[in-house]
Write an enzyme that holds these catalytic residues in place. Structure first.
Site, PDB file in Angstrom:
ATOM      1  N   GLU A 279      44.192  51.430  86.001  1.00 62.47           N
ATOM      2  CA  GLU A 279      43.417  52.619  85.650  1.00 62.47           C
ATOM      3  C   GLU A 279      44.421  53.584  85.024  1.00 62.47           C
ATOM      4  O   GLU A 279      44.578  53.636  83.812  1.00 62.47           O
ATOM      5  CB  GLU A 279      42.749  53.203  86.896  1.00 62.47           C
ATOM      6  CG  GLU A 279      41.849  54.394  86.610  1.00 62.47           C
ATOM      7  CD  GLU A 279      41.262  54.994  87.888  1.00 62.47           C
ATOM      8  OE1 GLU A 279      40.323  55.798  87.764  1.00 62.47           O
ATOM      9  OE2 GLU A 279      41.752  54.686  88.991  1.00 62.47           O
TER      10      GLU A 279
ATOM     11  N   ASP B 146      32.701  56.870  92.121  1.00 61.95           N
ATOM     12  CA  ASP B 146      32.350  58.046  92.934  1.00 61.95           C
ATOM     13  C   ASP B 146      31.242  58.784  92.187  1.00 61.95           C
ATOM     14  O   ASP B 146      31.497  59.802  91.526  1.00 61.95           O
ATOM     15  CB  ASP B 146      33.569  58.962  93.109  1.00 61.95           C
ATOM     16  CG  ASP B 146      34.764  58.245  93.708  1.00 61.95           C
ATOM     17  OD1 ASP B 146      34.860  58.179  94.937  1.00 61.95           O
ATOM     18  OD2 ASP B 146      35.614  57.742  92.936  1.00 61.95           O
TER      19      ASP B 146
END
Length: 328
Positions: free
Chosen positions: A195, A274
């Site tokens: 990431e 999220d």
């Protein structure tokens, strides 16, 4: 039926990170805790960048202090997921937030979460499984405790072990003990990499920790040799496009590498990470991917098949979820 209406599998969901802002505000009100600084005027979570996101995330967790809080949270998460067509989900649970460092407390929290998951399955026809995670920026020693909790509660419901947190702190290899402990307990393995850490972090995750899946992993697109290794090793990436766009890895969905990874033969899946923090849902992820790449129902069916094959569940559960996918 639009692609957004299709049944969906989600493999990368942080439990506390999926907490609806209204739910956290309500708990804060009940407990008389002032969390006004972590919300925007419209009530959504407020953060500037990834480091600040982690701080806001941990601040929101301050109101989650009991098994009952997590029971209520689990029901809220699964009701929202089911409303977005999710029929099977895996959630990342950290003993650092569920019990605060005590094995017996962790077991109590886990019981409450499982009870809520069972209730949600009856009400909403959605199945949940747990992946215990250590938090990278809490360090390797604390990770050993998380692995011990995972090993002690491994079974039909706790089926995996992984690592989240700040990729810029430490290395994957520093957490080898924790992952070896979880592996010996029969747990499946995943970890966040590729990431912010770049393609080398994906390679480290594969070589040093022996994971079956990689959380995110999208920076692998920068290394053709790594792409070939992912294909050869049959590693699955838990891709979260909306999260990557909001956090600035890519300017928009059209620039996201998920389509190029898929075309190269890499196993890719779609998740929200999220969701309320990143203003997304599984419906929105499907809509945006369809708009960006022209993907249709057949493409998403293939993505779900990949996700089902990579899911950390037993074969009976896999067969049950497959039937839900085939209802359309």
């Amino acid at each position: 039926m639009t692609v957004a209406d299709l049944p969906k599998i989600e493999l990368h969901l942080h439990h506390e990170g999926a907490a609806p802002p209204a739910f956290i505000r309500q708990l804060a009100h009940e407990k008389r805790i002032d969390l006004s600084g972590i919300f925007k005027p419209d009530g959504s979570y407020d953060f500037r960048d990834f480091a600040h996101f982690l701080s806001v995330y941990e601040a929101a967790c301050e109101v989650l202090k009991s098994p009952e809080d997590f029971r209520r949270l689990t029901l809220a998460i699964l009701e929202e997921s089911a409303a977005n067509g999710v029929v099977y989900s895996e959630t990342f649970l950290s003993p650092d937030f569920c019990g605060g460092g005590d094995l017996h407390a962790w077991q109590d929290y886990l019981t409450a979460i499982q009870d809520a998951a069972d209730e949600a399955e009856r009400k909403f026809d959605i199945t949940l499984r747990g992946v215990v995670t250590c938090v990278r920026h809490f360090g390797p020693e604390q990770a050993k405790f998380s692995a011990h909790c995972a090993a002690e509660t491994a079974g039909d419901w706790v089926t995996g072990f992984g690592m989240g947190g700040n990729e810029s702190i430490g290395t994957q290899g520093e957490f080898k003990w924790a992952f070896d402990c979880a592996r010996e307990a029969g747990l499946h393995l995943t970890t966040h990499a590729g990431e912010f850490g770049g393609p080398e972090s994906v390679r480290d995750a594969i070589h040093d920790l022996g994971v079956e899946r990689v959380g995110h992993g999208v920076r692998a697109i920068e290394d053709p040799d790594l792409i070939r290794e992912l294909v050869d090793r049959d590693i699955t990436l838990e891709v979260c496009p909306g999260s990557n766009v909001v956090l600035g890895l890519y300017p928009d969905f059209a620039a996201h590498p998920i389509a190029r990874l898929r075309e190269a033969g890499v196993n890719v899946t779609v998740s929200t990470d999220d969701p309320p923090f990143f203003h997304t849902t599984m419906r929105r992820e499907y809509e945006m991917l369809s708009e960006a790449f022209g993907w249709n129902a057949e493409d998403f069916a293939a993505l779900n098949e990949t996700a089902l094959n990579a899911a950390f569940c037993d074969e009976d559960t896999r067969a049950r979820v497959k039937k839900r996918l085939e209802k359309t």
